[in-house]
Design an enzyme around this catalytic site. Structure first.
Site, PDB file in Angstrom:
ATOM      1  N   HIS A 165       1.589   5.188  -2.241  1.00  0.00           N
ATOM      2  CA  HIS A 165       1.140   6.171  -3.230  1.00  0.00           C
ATOM      3  C   HIS A 165       2.394   6.741  -3.886  1.00  0.00           C
ATOM      4  CE1 HIS A 165      -3.001   6.185  -1.604  1.00  0.00           C
ATOM      5  NE2 HIS A 165      -2.378   5.915  -0.470  1.00  0.00           N
ATOM      6  N   ASP A 221       1.078   2.597   3.731  1.00  0.00           N
ATOM      7  CA  ASP A 221       0.229   3.701   3.258  1.00  0.00           C
ATOM      8  C   ASP A 221       1.093   4.950   3.019  1.00  0.00           C
ATOM      9  OD1 ASP A 221      -1.904   5.229   2.447  1.00  0.00           O
ATOM     10  OD2 ASP A 221      -2.838   5.380   4.422  1.00  0.00           O
ATOM     11  N   HIS A 262       0.841  -1.206   0.000  1.00  0.00           N
ATOM     12  CA  HIS A 262       0.000   0.000   0.000  1.00  0.00           C
ATOM     13  C   HIS A 262       0.873   1.252   0.000  1.00  0.00           C
ATOM     14  CE1 HIS A 262      -3.950   2.004   1.508  1.00  0.00           C
ATOM     15  NE2 HIS A 262      -3.198   2.882   0.868  1.00  0.00           N
ATOM     16  N   HIS A 277       3.360  14.102   0.657  1.00  0.00           N
ATOM     17  CA  HIS A 277       2.773  15.408   0.351  1.00  0.00           C
ATOM     18  C   HIS A 277       3.873  16.449   0.460  1.00  0.00           C
ATOM     19  CE1 HIS A 277      -1.374  14.149   0.174  1.00  0.00           C
ATOM     20  NE2 HIS A 277      -1.271  13.527   1.326  1.00  0.00           N
TER      21      HIS A 277
END
Lengths: 441, 315
Positions: A64, A307, A62, A311
């Site tokens: 991004h 996860d 998991h 950012h």
């Protein structure tokens, strides 16, 4: 090219191994595993430093990677550099890119970028519905053909029970795993942190744990109806774990993952309004953390997944309620797991390898999870006693949003090998200076 | 037994919340406000305490009364003041809070009085700013000068805070006034009972030091102080309660209900009031109401805070 990883403690639960072994790697494949292996002519010998542990390559199911579309946060190349520096030989990346990964074109784009980077393997996860809008089933057949190993609408829980049923039936038919971000958006409302005494005191709007639990109950019920495997992303509460245990006990093929921040931090960390403590699901109270640790130890939690949600610092500089959810995780996971689970006495090394390698490989049905002869040489070398100080400035991710700055932890990564290539070498580990240089170090 | 030396100043650089204040600092602010109130009663309502200091009132959220109160307080202390109303919607999307404030800081103000719709905004700024920051309300979190003026008003009527029984009724969930008041009243030894429709009661309110009551009657019973909180009319649309009419029926403060409180109880409201929703006009305009006194005291208390934070020599 042939080399031997010599005299390492090999922890390979899938093959029932825990002891000192040599591993012969030939042309990217594990040729032999044994004790006192003869050194073939021309083979290089890489002595595994004392105290280090050789495991099947770690897999983070998991993450991004943000590319395409949000390359200011992370690219596939920077993401896989962070992955190998964190000990991961493979990652599965969520589809919430821009555009959403709901087509073969985006899937292939991501794979091309990963091929060019030649670091960790990248397994794209496709969208379950077109645009992750929860309306029209995505072309899961095409996604699978292009290389997706699973589908999920990621940050958007699959909107209706009927659509979730269809996703399970259709993806199940194609043998593609379904992963859901379990959270009832109507109960979540405009919440940004766990609903509880800390949120009330800080004046931050709360999300009750029940928003997650309700949705997990729905999805497990539908997995039972369709008899299709279903995986819970980033499970975070005691009640959710009870639901998963009950589902497993009923014979439903439900699996779940827990993120390191959920077994390391509680909602007490919100005090001070550091936006790097804002993630979804939110940090929970101690009772939930205790339950997750118990589940990690007893096997009801299948996987540790980070996860990893990069950012940009500018985005995290907004006020708490406006800052985006998520923290990076690839480069802190191993140290947090060692320090807070293994050295704290909650789990042993074998269990750690199950959570970070064996189980994610089994659930995603991808290569790895075992150091078997004939398998691609995806290998992680861990340094269980290495003193590590977490510093965003020395990480490889493009983003630095994590709440662990300055933490001193025991345990880290020594080296990462993908397809037989040494892709990461940690020069802080004594003895690795004698190894060949790696692309990331 | 040794008595600790009385405090002569505030220990922190900023006033971010009541949570940062020790009881002796609260007492110091209230005592200083006594002197400041006297200034407001003079024909020439001005002292030179902050002459030459620049104070920027930076309001990211609309406010009339709090901003006006700060401005009058600043002018009475002879500070140079500037009001900036930065509506959050007009902030260019993506501009960070810190960027906005850094621009103002570049002009070297001494103090920033900040109101922001996001909880914690002042705390985030305080980590980066050179200026002293006074929190004039951050999201749902704190509104420390309101709690201080409320305490000042209670103390001037009751002579003490310790042992007072305070009832707070209204929109508890969305109220920074409530949070600051709970912190202050607990620190000063008062006890607080609260009442609201259940959807407007924050989870874990007991941990904040309040005893939740199911009815307004239970909260009012024997109270020395009754504080009503504003009901925002749009709450109804989110089903926190069905209608203003039913709200008033179940939780409105009427003259009859005031009979449950102590005969000498005072009625407070941070304003602006919704007559006929949280409070009946007969009570709002009645002899027990001290609502306009709160407004007058607000100036004195804010003068005290600004003076104590900014009047001394910089370290």
């Amino acid at each position: 090219m042939t080399y031997i990883l010599r005299n390492g403690r090999v922890v390979d639960p899938a093959n029932g191994r825990d002891g000192i072994f040599d591993i012969e790697v030939r042309d990217g494949v594990i040729a032999r595993v044994g004790q006192d292996l003869p050194i073939p002519e021309g083979a290089e010998v890489l002595d595994v430093p004392a105290g280090c542990v050789v495991t099947p390559g770690l897999i983070d199911m998991h993450v991004h990677l943000r590319e395409p579309g949000q390359e200011h946060k992370e690219t596939v190349a920077s993401g896989v550099a962070a992955a190998v520096a964190g000990g991961f030989t493979a990652v599965a990346c969520m589809p919430n890119t821009s555009p959403i990964n709901d087509s073969a074109a985006v899937t292939r784009y991501i794979r091309d970028k990963a091929d060019a980077a030649r670091l960790a393997r990248v397994y794209p996860i496709g969208a379950a519905s077109v645009g992750s809008k929860g309306e029209q089933l995505a072309e899961i057949g095409e996604l699978k053909a292009a290389g997706c190993v699973a589908v999920s609408d990621d940050g958007h829980p699959v909107k209706t029970a009927l659509l979730m049923r269809r996703v399970l039936e259709y993806a199940g038919m194609l043998d593609v795993l379904v992963i859901d971000h379990c959270e009832d958006p109507t109960l979540k409302g405009d919440g940004v942190v766990h609903e509880g005494a800390v949120a009330s005191e800080l004046g931050l709007r709360g999300i009750p744990g029940e928003a997650e639990e309700l949705w997990i109950e729905r999805d497990i019920t539908l997995a039972g109806l369709t008899r299709v495997p279903f995986h819970v992303a980033h499970l975070s509460t005691a009640g959710s774990l009870r639901a998963v245990r009950a589902g497993k006990a009923r014979g439903i093929a439900v699996t779940c993952e827990v993120a390191p921040h959920h077994f390391v931090l509680t909602d007490e960390a919100l005090r001070g309004y550091d936006t790097n403590t804002k993630m979804n699901p939110p940090l929970r109270p101690q009772a939930d953390v205790d339950a997750l640790i118990a589940g990690l130890a007893d096997g009801s939690v299948d996987v540790i997944a980070t996860d990893h949600a990069p950012h940009h610092a500018d985005e995290k500089a907004l006020s708490y309620d406006q800052a985006p959810f998520g923290i990076t995780g690839l480069e802190t996971c191993v140290s947090l797991t060692f320090d807070r689970l293994v050295h704290a006495g909650h789990i042993d090394l074998t269990r750690m390898v199950e959570l970070l390698s064996v189980n994610p490989a089994r659930i995603l049905k991808v290569t790895g999870g075992a150091l078997s002869e004939g398998a691609p040489a995806d290998i992680t070398v861990l340094a269980p006693d290495l003193p590590v100080t977490i510093q965003a400035s020395s990480q490889h991710s493009l983003s630095k949003n994590m709440p662990f700055e300055g933490w001193q932890l025991r345990g880290g990564v020594a080296a990462t090998i993908v397809d037989g290539r040494l892709v990461y070498r940690n020069l802080a580990v004594d003895g690795l200076g004698a190894w060949p240089s790696a692309s990331v170090q | 037994m040794s008595t600790p030396a009385p405090v002569t100043g505030l220990r922190g650089r900023h006033l971010l919340g009541i949570s940062d204040l020790a009881p002796d600092e609260i007492t110091l602010i209230l005592d200083t406000a006594d002197a400041m109130r006297e200034v407001g009663e003079r024909p020439i309502k001005k002292v030179p305490a902050l002459r030459g200091r620049t104070i920027v009132n930076l309001f990211f959220e609309p406010s009339t009364r709090t901003r006006t109160s700060f401005e009058i307080a600043e002018k009475r202390l002879s500070a140079d003041t500037l009001n900036l109303a930065v509506s959050t919607s007009s902030v260019v999307k993506g501009e960070t809070l810190l960027d906005t404030v850094s621009n103002i800081e570049a002009m070297a103000p001494d103090m920033l009085v900040v109101r922001h719709a996001s909880s914690g905004a002042c705390h985030q700024l305080a980590r980066h700013c050179r200026s002293r920051i006074v929190n004039a309300g951050d999201g749902l979190h704190e509104h420390p000068t309101q709690a201080l003026l409320d305490a000042y008003t209670m103390r001037s009527h009751k002579g003490r805070l310790e042992g007072l029984q305070v009832a707070i009724v209204g929109d508890l969930l969305h109220s920074r006034v409530l949070r600051s008041n709970l912190l202050l009243l607990r620190k000063m030894g008062a006890t607080v009972r609260v009442a609201a429709p259940r959807p407007l009661v924050p989870v874990g309110i007991e941990a904040l030091g309040a005893t939740p009551c199911r009815t307004i009657e239970e909260a009012l019973d024997g109270a020395d102080v009754v504080m009503m909180l504003r009901i925002q009319l749009e709450r109804m649309q989110n089903n926190y309660f069905p209608s203003l009419r039913e709200y008033f029926t179940l939780f409105g403060l009427t003259g009859e209900r005031m009979g449950l409180a102590k005969p000498d109880a005072i009625v407070m409201h941070p304003g602006p009031m919704n007559r006929g929703v949280e409070i009946a006009s007969e009570v709002a305009d009645g002899p027990q109401a001290v609502i306009l006194e709160q407004v007058a005291n607000g100036v004195a208390v804010r003068m005290a805070v600004l003076y104590l934070l900014g009047g001394g020599n910089e370290e």
